[in-house]
Design an enzyme around this catalytic site. Structure first.
Site, mmCIF file in Angstrom:
data_model
loop_
_atom_site.group_PDB
_atom_site.id
_atom_site.type_symbol
_atom_site.label_atom_id
_atom_site.label_comp_id
_atom_site.label_asym_id
_atom_site.label_seq_id
_atom_site.Cartn_x
_atom_site.Cartn_y
_atom_site.Cartn_z
ATOM 1 N N HIS A 1 -24.930 23.583 1.111
ATOM 2 C CA HIS A 1 -25.080 23.973 -0.294
ATOM 3 C C HIS A 1 -24.071 25.059 -0.625
ATOM 4 O O HIS A 1 -23.921 25.998 0.157
ATOM 5 C CB HIS A 1 -26.495 24.513 -0.540
ATOM 6 C CG HIS A 1 -26.661 25.074 -1.928
ATOM 7 N ND1 HIS A 1 -26.810 24.266 -3.025
ATOM 8 C CD2 HIS A 1 -26.666 26.359 -2.366
ATOM 9 C CE1 HIS A 1 -26.919 25.027 -4.103
ATOM 10 N NE2 HIS A 1 -26.834 26.296 -3.735
ATOM 11 N N LEU B 1 -8.155 -4.913 -0.063
ATOM 12 C CA LEU B 1 -8.191 -3.469 0.156
ATOM 13 C C LEU B 1 -7.439 -3.121 1.436
ATOM 14 O O LEU B 1 -7.516 -3.859 2.425
ATOM 15 C CB LEU B 1 -9.637 -2.989 0.297
ATOM 16 C CG LEU B 1 -10.526 -3.148 -0.937
ATOM 17 C CD1 LEU B 1 -11.962 -2.780 -0.608
ATOM 18 C CD2 LEU B 1 -9.996 -2.290 -2.084
ATOM 19 N N LYS C 1 -1.942 7.105 -5.992
ATOM 20 C CA LYS C 1 -2.754 8.325 -5.820
ATOM 21 C C LYS C 1 -1.919 9.577 -6.077
ATOM 22 O O LYS C 1 -2.428 10.582 -6.582
ATOM 23 C CB LYS C 1 -3.372 8.384 -4.418
ATOM 24 C CG LYS C 1 -4.757 7.801 -4.354
ATOM 25 C CD LYS C 1 -4.807 6.292 -4.324
ATOM 26 C CE LYS C 1 -5.228 5.583 -5.544
ATOM 27 N NZ LYS C 1 -5.250 4.126 -5.454
ATOM 28 N N CYS D 1 0.813 -1.219 0.000
ATOM 29 C CA CYS D 1 0.000 0.000 0.000
ATOM 30 C C CYS D 1 0.849 1.273 0.000
ATOM 31 O O CYS D 1 0.690 2.137 -0.848
ATOM 32 C CB CYS D 1 -0.934 -0.048 1.201
ATOM 33 S SG CYS D 1 -1.920 1.418 1.389
HETATM 34 P P1 FAD Z 1 0.712 -5.769 1.984
HETATM 35 O O1 FAD Z 1 0.466 -4.326 1.951
HETATM 36 O O2 FAD Z 1 0.955 -6.471 0.705
HETATM 37 O O3 FAD Z 1 1.954 -5.974 2.945
HETATM 38 C C1 FAD Z 1 2.533 -7.215 3.163
HETATM 39 C C2 FAD Z 1 3.971 -7.014 3.602
HETATM 40 O O4 FAD Z 1 4.484 -8.243 4.075
HETATM 41 C C3 FAD Z 1 4.907 -6.573 2.480
HETATM 42 O O5 FAD Z 1 5.633 -5.449 2.875
HETATM 43 C C4 FAD Z 1 5.823 -7.762 2.280
HETATM 44 O O6 FAD Z 1 7.149 -7.404 1.907
HETATM 45 C C5 FAD Z 1 5.828 -8.371 3.673
HETATM 46 N N1 FAD Z 1 6.171 -9.790 3.697
HETATM 47 C C6 FAD Z 1 5.650 -10.775 2.938
HETATM 48 N N2 FAD Z 1 6.175 -11.961 3.289
HETATM 49 C C7 FAD Z 1 7.049 -11.715 4.279
HETATM 50 C C8 FAD Z 1 7.911 -12.536 5.062
HETATM 51 N N3 FAD Z 1 7.929 -13.855 4.903
HETATM 52 N N4 FAD Z 1 8.686 -11.946 5.993
HETATM 53 C C9 FAD Z 1 8.661 -10.608 6.172
HETATM 54 N N5 FAD Z 1 7.858 -9.784 5.477
HETATM 55 C C10 FAD Z 1 7.071 -10.333 4.545
HETATM 56 N N6 FAD Z 1 -6.188 -0.608 -1.608
HETATM 57 C C11 FAD Z 1 -7.012 0.350 -1.177
HETATM 58 O O7 FAD Z 1 -7.781 0.123 -0.223
HETATM 59 N N7 FAD Z 1 -7.028 1.599 -1.756
HETATM 60 C C12 FAD Z 1 -6.225 1.897 -2.796
HETATM 61 O O8 FAD Z 1 -6.260 3.019 -3.303
HETATM 62 C C13 FAD Z 1 -5.362 0.906 -3.286
HETATM 63 N N8 FAD Z 1 -4.543 1.161 -4.321
HETATM 64 C C14 FAD Z 1 -3.696 0.193 -4.772
HETATM 65 C C15 FAD Z 1 -2.892 0.470 -5.872
HETATM 66 C C16 FAD Z 1 -2.022 -0.484 -6.354
HETATM 67 C C17 FAD Z 1 -1.150 -0.170 -7.539
HETATM 68 C C18 FAD Z 1 -1.947 -1.763 -5.716
HETATM 69 C C19 FAD Z 1 -0.982 -2.808 -6.195
HETATM 70 C C20 FAD Z 1 -2.759 -2.059 -4.625
HETATM 71 C C21 FAD Z 1 -3.641 -1.085 -4.158
HETATM 72 N N9 FAD Z 1 -4.504 -1.328 -3.086
HETATM 73 C C22 FAD Z 1 -5.359 -0.366 -2.651
HETATM 74 C C23 FAD Z 1 -4.524 -2.632 -2.402
HETATM 75 C C24 FAD Z 1 -3.695 -2.555 -1.098
HETATM 76 O O9 FAD Z 1 -2.390 -2.141 -1.397
HETATM 77 C C25 FAD Z 1 -3.686 -3.908 -0.403
HETATM 78 O O10 FAD Z 1 -5.001 -4.373 -0.221
HETATM 79 C C26 FAD Z 1 -3.011 -3.780 0.953
HETATM 80 O O11 FAD Z 1 -1.694 -3.322 0.834
HETATM 81 C C27 FAD Z 1 -3.016 -5.118 1.687
HETATM 82 O O12 FAD Z 1 -2.396 -4.961 2.909
HETATM 83 P P2 FAD Z 1 -1.673 -6.181 3.645
HETATM 84 O O13 FAD Z 1 -1.192 -5.622 4.927
HETATM 85 O O14 FAD Z 1 -2.553 -7.349 3.655
HETATM 86 O O15 FAD Z 1 -0.449 -6.572 2.707
HETATM 87 P P1 NAI Z 2 -9.003 -6.667 -10.310
HETATM 88 O O1 NAI Z 2 -9.465 -7.943 -9.747
HETATM 89 O O2 NAI Z 2 -9.540 -5.385 -9.802
HETATM 90 O O3 NAI Z 2 -9.264 -6.647 -11.889
HETATM 91 C C1 NAI Z 2 -8.743 -7.610 -12.731
HETATM 92 C C2 NAI Z 2 -9.529 -7.553 -14.032
HETATM 93 O O4 NAI Z 2 -8.847 -8.339 -14.975
HETATM 94 C C3 NAI Z 2 -10.943 -8.101 -13.914
HETATM 95 O O5 NAI Z 2 -11.829 -7.181 -14.501
HETATM 96 C C4 NAI Z 2 -10.874 -9.425 -14.652
HETATM 97 O O6 NAI Z 2 -12.099 -9.756 -15.267
HETATM 98 C C5 NAI Z 2 -9.803 -9.129 -15.674
HETATM 99 N N1 NAI Z 2 -9.074 -10.301 -16.153
HETATM 100 C C6 NAI Z 2 -8.665 -11.379 -15.439
HETATM 101 N N2 NAI Z 2 -7.971 -12.219 -16.227
HETATM 102 C C7 NAI Z 2 -7.933 -11.653 -17.465
HETATM 103 C C8 NAI Z 2 -7.341 -12.023 -18.695
HETATM 104 N N3 NAI Z 2 -6.635 -13.126 -18.804
HETATM 105 N N4 NAI Z 2 -7.500 -11.199 -19.750
HETATM 106 C C9 NAI Z 2 -8.210 -10.046 -19.639
HETATM 107 N N5 NAI Z 2 -8.783 -9.650 -18.494
HETATM 108 C C10 NAI Z 2 -8.633 -10.436 -17.415
HETATM 109 O O7 NAI Z 2 -7.407 -6.736 -10.176
HETATM 110 P P2 NAI Z 2 -6.305 -5.604 -10.269
HETATM 111 O O8 NAI Z 2 -6.793 -4.443 -11.047
HETATM 112 O O9 NAI Z 2 -5.072 -6.308 -10.701
HETATM 113 O O10 NAI Z 2 -6.149 -5.168 -8.770
HETATM 114 C C11 NAI Z 2 -5.715 -6.125 -7.780
HETATM 115 C C12 NAI Z 2 -6.259 -5.784 -6.439
HETATM 116 O O11 NAI Z 2 -5.722 -4.574 -5.965
HETATM 117 C C13 NAI Z 2 -7.761 -5.628 -6.477
HETATM 118 O O12 NAI Z 2 -8.307 -6.711 -5.768
HETATM 119 C C14 NAI Z 2 -8.056 -4.357 -5.796
HETATM 120 O O13 NAI Z 2 -8.904 -4.557 -4.711
HETATM 121 C C15 NAI Z 2 -6.714 -3.840 -5.301
HETATM 122 N N6 NAI Z 2 -6.617 -2.425 -5.678
HETATM 123 C C16 NAI Z 2 -7.468 -1.540 -5.096
HETATM 124 C C17 NAI Z 2 -7.469 -0.224 -5.465
HETATM 125 C C18 NAI Z 2 -8.448 0.694 -4.845
HETATM 126 O O14 NAI Z 2 -9.044 0.354 -3.833
HETATM 127 N N7 NAI Z 2 -8.657 1.893 -5.381
HETATM 128 C C19 NAI Z 2 -6.542 0.291 -6.469
HETATM 129 C C20 NAI Z 2 -5.723 -0.737 -7.052
HETATM 130 C C21 NAI Z 2 -5.763 -2.023 -6.641
#
Ligand code: FAD
Ligand code: NAI
Length: 467
Positions: A445, A320, A50, A41
């Site tokens: 408003h 999330l 963001k 995250c």
């Molecule tokens: P993570 O954030 O993945 O953290 C896990 C940590 O564990 C990592 O730092 C990893 O290095 C560490 N780890 C793993 N294995 C080990 C080990 N064996 N020993 C030590 N450390 C280890 N979610 C939202 O709600 N809003 C958003 O706007 C949003 N935007 C996103 C944009 C992108 C591009 C991506 C990829 C994801 C986004 N997400 C968003 C999803 C969000 O990032 C994840 O849902 C969230 O980070 C999950 O939190 P977590 O604590 O489960 O795991």
């Molecule tokens: P996603 O699950 O949101 O979307 C993946 C999309 O790829 C789906 O629409 C699916 O139908 C499509 N898809 C799957 N296989 C495919 C294929 N072979 N060819 C074409 N389309 C295919 O996954 P995404 O965007 O990778 O995000 C991963 C996670 O990160 C999500 O679960 C999301 O919750 C989290 N995330 C959250 C954000 C937020 O809260 N604003 C921002 C970014 C990520």
């Protein structure tokens, strides 16, 4: 060293669990394999994406909207290196804030890869090859997720990339193919589309953001098309090949033999994420996973092994950050003997495109599937004075209420600041408010929030004032 609670992984699930456990008087340690805390995250997810979304939206407004506002800008151009630099600074500040919070809460931080030696003993392997072992009365697994990168897509981190690499691109690409019309594909796709990149999204299903309300998906498709993004819905990518600085993406129409090839500078793979348990030694602790590789937990988020809990992306449910945080607090409080509660139905989902998309509770499709009688109130932003003033007239708010009790069952919106506005719907639904309750509350408003009130009025006997 012996701890009451050891957390493996420092993302929003892990670091929040550690802080809450420490607040509750537990001697706590956190283990993170990377040098910075914050997980996906803070380092390569929510926060950096963001930052780029905000920067690119500023540019887009300057290029496309300023003239209408009466502001003439000459010589406008994108300095992508600076944009990425600013994003990196935002990340640095945010992760440093976590170091402070760990110290403040007297949480011991171990840098290295954590793995189970036994259900209560964790080994930490550091980058220099040395190891340490610590004992834990309770362990919280919060190891998060990684992008899914099927071999056929030939992910090479250079031309075929995931979100992690896309956040570091420091020259505006001419073209990009995005595989997956989900949250990552649309957020990062729109960052580059605003900067002038030609974006082609290939989505396997017939609509984008398939988990969200269908009306939201239609509205967002319209807005993103206006931005120049192209959608190949109902199509699958059958192969990806790199040719020098180009990628060739072979696309096939679903249930058909029709094929075509898209050529681009980059191919962004965004088809979902998988739980990350690599090298965690789950077998040494006897912890089991399900058929999707997620750690199995019960209603207390405890694994099949007593005293070992799991939270966040590594278990079932929405991936999330705020869901992971809720679960971090939940487990820390459970360990301390409290009886916390999470209502998963009321965890909002947001897409940070512009307009933003936000939803909470049940979608119309879910209500139909569950045979719950409902009524609908909708209000378009184009009918709102505040939205016209800011030129943000795309989108709508939809309130779904129970047909007889009037209880709000779902709220879905596409529009300006929807990400922030959804908080009102969450609060009302936590208190099981009716659509009429929402309709009778005064809303300042002119604000975007008036659209929510109007939609609630529409759901209450079709009483919207401004349409
Ligand atoms: P993570 O954030 O993945 O953290 C896990 C940590 O564990 C990592 O730092 C990893 O290095 C560490 N780890 C793993 N294995 C080990 C080990 N064996 N020993 C030590 N450390 C280890 N979610 C939202 O709600 N809003 C958003 O706007 C949003 N935007 C996103 C944009 C992108 C591009 C991506 C990829 C994801 C986004 N997400 C968003 C999803 C969000 O990032 C994840 O849902 C969230 O980070 C999950 O939190 P977590 O604590 O489960 O795991
Ligand atoms: P996603 O699950 O949101 O979307 C993946 C999309 O790829 C789906 O629409 C699916 O139908 C499509 N898809 C799957 N296989 C495919 C294929 N072979 N060819 C074409 N389309 C295919 O996954 P995404 O965007 O990778 O995000 C991963 C996670 O990160 C999500 O679960 C999301 O919750 C989290 N995330 C959250 C954000 C937020 O809260 N604003 C921002 C970014 C990520």
């Amino acid at each position: 060293m012996t701890y009451d609670v050891v957390v493996i992984g420092s993302g929003p699930g892990g670091y929040v669990a550690a802080i809450r456990a420490a607040q509750l008087g537990q001697k706590t340690a956190i283990i993170e394999r990377y040098n910075t805390l914050g997980g996906t995250c803070l380092n390569v997810g929510c926060i950096p994406s963001k930052a780029l979304l905000d920067s690119s939206e500023h540019y887009h407004n300057a290029a496309e909207k300023f003239t209408q506002h009466g502001i003439d800008v000459k010589g406008l151009s994108v300095n992508m290196k600076q944009m990425v630099q600013r994003k990196n600074e935002v990340v640095d500040q945010t992760v440093k804030g976590l170091d402070f919070l760990m110290k403040k809460n007297k949480i011991d931080v171990f840098t290295g890869h954590g793995s189970f030696v036994s259900p209560t003993r964790i080994r930490i392997a550091k980058a220099d090859g040395s190891t340490t072992e610590i004992e834990a009365a309770r362990v919280i697994i919060a190891t998060g997720s990684k992008p899914i990168t099927p071999a056929v897509f030939q992910y090479d981190k250079k031309r075929v990339i995931t979100s992690t690499e896309a956040l570091q691109i420091d020259q505006v690409p001419k073209s990009m193919v995005v595989i997956g019309g989900g949250v990552i594909g649309l957020e990062l796709g729109s960052v580059f589309a605003r900067l002038g990149t030609k974006i082609d999204v290939v989505e396997f299903l017939d609509r984008i953001i398939p988990g969200m309300d269908t009306d939201c998906s239609k509205e967002l498709t319209r807005s993103l098309k206006k931005l120049g993004m192209q959608f190949h819905l109902g199509h699958a990518v059958t192969g990806v090949q790199t040719k020098g600085k180009k990628v060739l993406v072979e696309v096939q129409k679903r249930d058909s033999e029709d094929k075509f090839t898209l050529e681009a500078d980059y191919c962004l793979v965004a088809i979902g994420r998988r739980p990350y348990t690599d090298g965690l030694g789950l077998e040494n602790a006897g912890v089991i996973t399900d058929d999707k590789g997620r750690i199995e937990v019960d209603e207390h988020l405890q694994t099949n092994v007593k005293g070992i809990y799991a939270i966040g992306d590594v278990i079932k449910g929405a991936m999330l950050a705020h869901k992971a945080e809720e679960e971090g607090v939940f487990v820390a409080e459970t360990i301390a003997g409290q009886k916390p509660h999470i209502d998963y139905n009321l965890i909002p989902g947001v897409v940070y495109t512009w307009p933003e998309v936000a939803g909470v509770g049940r979608t119309e499709e879910q209500l139909k599937a569950e045979s719950i009688p409902y009524k609908t109130g909708k209000f378009p932003f184009k009918a709102l004075g505040r939205a016209r003033a800011s030129m943000d007239v795309d989108g709508m708010v939809k309130v779904l209420a129970h047909a007889t009790t009037d209880e709000i069952l779902g709220v879905h919106m596409v529009g300006p600041r929807a990400a922030d506005m959804i908080a009102e719907a969450v609060a009302l639904m936590e208190f099981r408010a009716s659509a009429e309750d929402a309709a009778r509350m005064s809303h300042a408003h002119p604000t975007y929030t008036e659209a929510f009130r109007e939609a609630a009025l529409a759901a209450t006997d079709n009483r919207a004032i401004h349409v």
